[in-house]
Design an enzyme around this catalytic site. Structure first.
Site, mmCIF file in Angstrom:
data_model
loop_
_atom_site.group_PDB
_atom_site.id
_atom_site.type_symbol
_atom_site.label_atom_id
_atom_site.label_comp_id
_atom_site.label_asym_id
_atom_site.label_seq_id
_atom_site.Cartn_x
_atom_site.Cartn_y
_atom_site.Cartn_z
ATOM 1 N N ASP A 67 0.815 -1.220 0.000
ATOM 2 C CA ASP A 67 0.000 0.000 0.000
ATOM 3 C C ASP A 67 0.846 1.267 0.000
ATOM 4 O O ASP A 67 2.064 1.217 0.189
ATOM 5 C CB ASP A 67 -0.978 -0.011 1.199
ATOM 6 C CG ASP A 67 -0.327 -0.490 2.501
ATOM 7 O OD1 ASP A 67 0.913 -0.530 2.575
ATOM 8 O OD2 ASP A 67 -1.066 -0.817 3.433
ATOM 9 N N ASP A 136 -7.483 -2.374 14.530
ATOM 10 C CA ASP A 136 -8.880 -2.706 14.185
ATOM 11 C C ASP A 136 -8.961 -3.971 13.332
ATOM 12 O O ASP A 136 -10.002 -4.274 12.753
ATOM 13 C CB ASP A 136 -9.542 -1.517 13.445
ATOM 14 C CG ASP A 136 -8.848 -1.182 12.127
ATOM 15 O OD1 ASP A 136 -7.836 -1.843 11.784
ATOM 16 O OD2 ASP A 136 -9.309 -0.254 11.431
ATOM 17 N N HIS A 138 -7.229 -4.700 10.556
ATOM 18 C CA HIS A 138 -7.017 -4.583 9.103
ATOM 19 C C HIS A 138 -5.699 -5.204 8.656
ATOM 20 O O HIS A 138 -4.746 -5.272 9.420
ATOM 21 C CB HIS A 138 -7.116 -3.126 8.627
ATOM 22 C CG HIS A 138 -5.985 -2.233 9.043
ATOM 23 N ND1 HIS A 138 -6.175 -0.995 9.602
ATOM 24 C CD2 HIS A 138 -4.634 -2.383 8.973
ATOM 25 C CE1 HIS A 138 -4.992 -0.434 9.843
ATOM 26 N NE2 HIS A 138 -4.052 -1.255 9.476
ATOM 27 N N GLU A 143 -9.752 -1.818 5.482
ATOM 28 C CA GLU A 143 -10.396 -1.427 6.731
ATOM 29 C C GLU A 143 -11.636 -2.296 6.979
ATOM 30 O O GLU A 143 -12.106 -2.972 6.063
ATOM 31 C CB GLU A 143 -10.811 0.052 6.646
ATOM 32 C CG GLU A 143 -9.640 1.006 6.445
ATOM 33 C CD GLU A 143 -8.798 1.204 7.714
ATOM 34 O OE1 GLU A 143 -8.724 0.287 8.549
ATOM 35 O OE2 GLU A 143 -8.212 2.290 7.848
HETATM 36 C C1 F6R Z 1 1.380 -1.258 6.119
HETATM 37 C C2 F6R Z 1 0.135 -1.975 6.299
HETATM 38 C C3 F6R Z 1 -0.681 -1.856 7.535
HETATM 39 C C4 F6R Z 1 0.126 -2.113 8.805
HETATM 40 C C5 F6R Z 1 -0.749 -2.012 10.045
HETATM 41 C C6 F6R Z 1 0.053 -2.156 11.308
HETATM 42 O O1 F6R Z 1 1.950 -1.523 4.847
HETATM 43 O O2 F6R Z 1 -0.234 -2.659 5.412
HETATM 44 O O3 F6R Z 1 -1.737 -2.760 7.480
HETATM 45 O O4 F6R Z 1 0.695 -3.384 8.723
HETATM 46 O O5 F6R Z 1 -1.428 -0.798 10.056
HETATM 47 O O6 F6R Z 1 0.937 -1.079 11.421
HETATM 48 P P1 F6R Z 1 2.081 -1.067 12.535
HETATM 49 O O7 F6R Z 1 3.033 -2.183 12.165
HETATM 50 O O8 F6R Z 1 2.744 0.265 12.407
HETATM 51 O O9 F6R Z 1 1.424 -1.306 13.835
#
Ligand code: F6R
Length: 260
Positions: A67, A136, A138, A143
């Site tokens: 992403d 959450d 995801h 989301e």
């Molecule tokens: C990032 C991504 C997100 C993160 C998630 C957790 O490329 O795909 O889904 O993996 O938001 O983020 P952290 O590791 O910062 O807690």
């Protein structure tokens, strides 16, 4: 799903890196799916160490990132382009032309997304996809209520995600509201999936993803439908798992596992 619980972040990261290294040793031209965020930093550090100290070779590797924020130039310190370059790509020998990261600044998002999906197919599909999980539930920026068969697309971020990410920006108003993200359906097509989570703030999402019902409210729960997902956790992230003893037992009893 295989659940591997390690005492701390460092050991969790090293175990996940070992899996990636095994894939590369088996298939030097593997296609890796990359994640950003704080979770995989230890994994990337360990892969860089293996590259430097044990000659782990990335010269034939292709990567696709999950992403990117919409609207941030690639030079912005919070863009995922910048993150990947600083934390991983500049330290290993992946050819520049083999690195794919969604464009957050394209003038035509639908056609870019289609092209990105096609590039993944043309490169033979993703051999191993690295994932973190949001508080959450995801995966990537899928989301809650994202379709479980969604493809790469533009996505509006949920408020908890914007709040989680605000720590990286000067203030909440600067956090992008949109992202371009691989879909859940795109992710599920990877041959192997490596999901990492550490810290108490991930414990609830991890329990829901692994032991709860498959639901678009926790998009990580769709990984229950994937035939080869390994989940690497530290003790804190594993704190709310009901089947904890079973996961440890499975690993201990795995054929070929060293006898303690
Ligand atoms: C990032 C991504 C997100 C993160 C998630 C957790 O490329 O795909 O889904 O993996 O938001 O983020 P952290 O590791 O910062 O807690």
């Amino acid at each position: 799903m295989e659940v591997i619980i390690k005492p701390d972040y460092q050991q969790m990261s090293a175990a996940a890196a070992r899996q990636i290294a095994d894939v590369l040793n088996r298939k030097p031209n593997a296609v890796l799916g990359m994640a950003t965020g704080s979770t995989p930093l230890g994994l990337y550090r360990e892969l860089v160490r293996l590259h430097r100290e044990e000659s782990l070779d990335f010269s034939q590797v292709t990567t696709f990132n999950l992403d990117e924020y919409v609207g941030l130039p690639v030079t912005h310190e919070q863009s995922y382009h910048y993150f990947m370059h600083e934390n991983f790509f500049k330290h290993v020998n992946i050819p520049r032309q083999n690195i794919y990261i969604p464009s957050g600044t394209t003038s035509n998002f639908p056609s870019f997304c289609q092209w990105y999906e096609q590039r993944i197919q043309d490169c033979g599909g993703i051999d191993v996809q690295i994932l973190g999980i949001g508080s959450d539930g995801h995966i990537a920026f899928n989301e809650p209520t994202s379709s479980l068969s969604s493809r790469t697309r533009l996505k509006t971020l949920a408020k908890p995600t914007i709040e989680d990410n605000a720590r990286f920006f000067d203030n909440k108003e600067q956090v992008p509201i949109y992202a371009i993200t691989m879909g859940v359906g795109t992710i599920l097509e990877a041959d192997e999936i490596v999901l990492l989570a550490n810290g108490k703030n991930k414990a609830k999402a991890i329990a829901a993803a692994i032991e709860g019902p498959v639901t678009s409210m926790i998009t990580a729960s769709a990984l229950q439908l994937h035939p080869d997902t390994r989940v690497y956790l530290d003790e804190d992230a594993a704190g709310q798992l009901q089947m904890r003893e079973y996961y440890d037992w499975v690993l201990k009893m795995k054929p070929g596992a060293p006898k303690a």
